[in-house]
Design an enzyme around this catalytic site. Structure first.
Site, short mmCIF file in Angstrom:
data_model
loop_
_atom_site.label_atom_id
_atom_site.label_comp_id
_atom_site.label_asym_id
_atom_site.label_seq_id
_atom_site.Cartn_x
_atom_site.Cartn_y
_atom_site.Cartn_z
N GLU A 37 63.15 19.18 98.67
CA GLU A 37 61.92 19.58 99.29
C GLU A 37 61.69 18.91 100.63
O GLU A 37 61.01 17.49 100.22
CB GLU A 37 61.12 20.13 98.46
CG GLU A 37 59.63 20.75 98.99
CD GLU A 37 59.87 22.02 100.24
OE1 GLU A 37 59.54 21.93 101.35
OE2 GLU A 37 60.37 22.67 99.62
N THR A 124 51.26 36.75 99.37
CA THR A 124 50.39 37.92 98.95
C THR A 124 51.04 38.50 97.63
O THR A 124 50.18 39.09 97.16
CB THR A 124 50.14 38.80 100.00
OG1 THR A 124 51.26 39.55 100.25
CG2 THR A 124 49.51 38.04 101.23
N HIS A 438 57.70 37.19 107.99
CA HIS A 438 58.89 37.88 107.22
C HIS A 438 59.88 37.95 108.05
O HIS A 438 59.99 38.99 108.87
CB HIS A 438 58.29 39.41 106.78
CG HIS A 438 57.29 39.35 105.76
ND1 HIS A 438 56.75 40.63 105.36
CD2 HIS A 438 56.94 38.47 104.78
CE1 HIS A 438 55.73 40.55 104.41
NE2 HIS A 438 55.80 39.45 104.22
N THR A 484 60.69 39.45 100.08
CA THR A 484 60.90 38.75 98.97
C THR A 484 61.45 39.28 97.70
O THR A 484 62.41 38.66 97.03
CB THR A 484 59.59 37.91 98.42
OG1 THR A 484 58.90 37.21 99.51
CG2 THR A 484 59.67 36.82 97.25
#
Length: 515
Positions: A37, A124, A438, A484
């Site tokens: 990461e 979200t 997105h 997702t």
């Protein structure tokens, strides 16, 4: 005789990278996973959604830490927040990525998070299922089973805030408005665990990692190496055999070898890494899609919804999430309505809508972006980015086809707003390209190696052994729902197939030894 464990490197610690780590360790024996990461760890457990941090200052610090080079300068994506009029800033917790290619409007709000958990630390948590043409046709027979497993991994609930009277009232009002249209209005599926007080513990990458996210989880089989940037994939005779890594703090570069490498960076930086590594299939970076958005905030009429209690002053004021589902003929978009007693965008104190006693509903209508090869990432080796990787340029246009769908969506949004209250000043707005966060299609999956896709249905890059991809960039369809859930479903399929390949390799080795 004992065998050396297979080693897999996973680049990226978001939800799809976490699926690979979790399922490989559960299903492939022996195997070890090194997760890479570029950003810092923000929370304990690792990858937790920062919306769960109760202390406001600690939550803000976590968001700032994931903003990369834009740290301290980010506001609401697509909405000017001071400085030069008309500038676009990144949503808090993210930083802008790339700039417009020559001759294109680009995606001025394209942004990403750089942290353990990736965008899963900030999302979200909306997890609607793809419907109709949004679904991947060559996976149709098994897609629902994969989506079921993705819901389990993300802790999706279809009953979020079901005990809140505001939820049932809002659902009833919107359902009544569209009763004659035949639209399905329902609680929006979200990833999280309802609490006894009616609030939610929102899901992040931590719920996918499970015990791997807990302190002390690292051992011989799993390591998460934060603040470490993947700068090149290592190739030998056309096969990926490892990764060249850079310690972000010191600049020191090292090489790590692996039997397989999974790149789950994101839809912008995954193709960037492949390009930097000389892996450049014809479709790489092309067919870029997102969700063009019409967004607005409505000040709800006083007395229309039941009043809320004092507990709504907590760090996360969201009380209701309602969705209007995609329907190919009647409503070819996804709509989300989120009720909160406080306004989700800043309002000046003198605004007539400040401190509205009826609360606010933020409402977004996302439409499809139809895949075109012309909508693409262009990589500039001559002008690298801040990490000395090829610069990202974005060629992207909202065509007449998408604009017509946006205009159509405005009709439904206006009806919903009128049923609930009044738009606040300056609303609704068509959000600048990139605002949805997105991004899809840039490493798209395909049924055949015909030059229009980057990887096969098991997420393996065509013609490059040892390399598997994950993330929203794999989604090949024109899609208006949050991606997702679909991406996690694809990761389940790819991870299980990889576990089977590793197990088969081990079986072959044992058989050979026995002879």
């Amino acid at each position: 005789m004992s065998h050396t464990p297979h080693r897999v490197i996973v680049i990226g610690s978001g939800p799809t990278g976490a699926v690979y780590a979790r399922r490989l360790l559960d299903r492939a024996e022996p195997v070890s996973v090194l997760m890479i990461e570029a950003g810092p760890a923000l929370t304990e457990p690792l990858g937790m959604n920062v919306r769960n941090i109760a202390d406001k200052e600690q939550q803000l610090a976590a968001k700032l830490a994931s903003q990369g080079p834009a740290s301290g300068r980010a506001g609401m994506a697509g909405i000017p927040t001071g400085g030069m009029e008309g500038t676009v800033t990144a949503r808090q917790g993210t930083h802008l990525v790339g700039r417009a290619a020559e001759g294109s409007q680009g995606m001025p709000a394209a942004a990403a998070a750089t942290c353990v958990g990736g965008q899963g630390a900030h999302w979200t948590c909306a997890t609607p299922r793809p419907v109709g043409t949004e679904r991947i046709p060559f996976l149709e027979e098994e897609l629902d089973g994969l989506l079921d497993e993705a819901e389990r991994l993300l802790h999706t609930t279809h009953e979020a805030f079901s005990g809140a009277v505001q939820a049932t009232t809002l659902l009833g009002l919107v359902s009544e408005e569209f009763a004659d249209d035949g639209l399905l209005v329902q609680p929006l599926p979200v990833a999280g665990d309802p609490r006894a007080d009616g609030s939610m513990r929102w899901s992040g990458t931590d719920v996918v990692l499970g015990d791997l996210a807990l302190p002390g989880a690292e051992g011989d089989r799993f390591e998460l190496r934060a603040e470490t940037l993947a700068v090149r994939l290592l190739l030998e005779e056309g096969r990926v055999v490892g990764v060249r890594l850079r310690d972000v703090a010191t600049g020191t570069e090292t090489e790590e070898r692996a039997d397989e490498v999974v790149v789950a960076a994101d839809a912008l930086r995954t193709p960037q890494l492949l390009w930097a590594s000389g892996i450049r299939p014809a479709a790489l970076g092309r067919y870029l899609t997102e969700h063009p958005l019409v967004f607005g905030v409505v000040a709800v009429k006083d007395g229309l919804l039941p009043p809320v209690g004092p507990e709504t002053t907590t760090i996360d004021p969201v009380r209701v999430v309602v969705g209007i589902r995609f329907d190919e003929e009647l409503h070819p978009f996804h709509a989300q309505l989120i009720y909160s007693p406080v306004c989700p965008v800043p309002l000046p104190p003198e605004s007539p809508f400040a401190a509205n006693p009826g609360g606010y509903v933020g409402m977004g209508w996302g439409v499809r972006k139809w895949p075109r090869a012309e909508d693409r990432l262009v990589f500039d080796d001559a002008e690298p980015d801040e990490n000395l990787l090829p610069g990202i340029r974005i060629a992207y246009e909202v065509t007449d086809r998408e604009q017509a769908e946006l205009d159509h969506a405005r009709v439904f949004q206006a009806r919903t707003a009128a049923a609930l209250g009044t738009f606040i000043d300056g609303m609704p707005v068509e959000m600048p390209p990139g605002s949805s966060l997105h991004y899809m299609g840039t490493v798209r999956m395909g049924a055949a190696d015909d030059g229009t896709s980057v990887c096969d249905s098991y997420s393996r890059v065509w013609g490059v052994p040892g390399l598997v991809l994950a993330g929203n960039g794999l989604i090949p369809t024109a899609n208006s729902c949050n991606p997702t859930l679909t991406s996690v479903a694809l990761a389940v399929r790819g991870a299980d197939a990889l576990a089977e390949r590793l197990a088969a390799t081990d079986t072959q080795a044992r058989t050979k030894e026995a002879r």
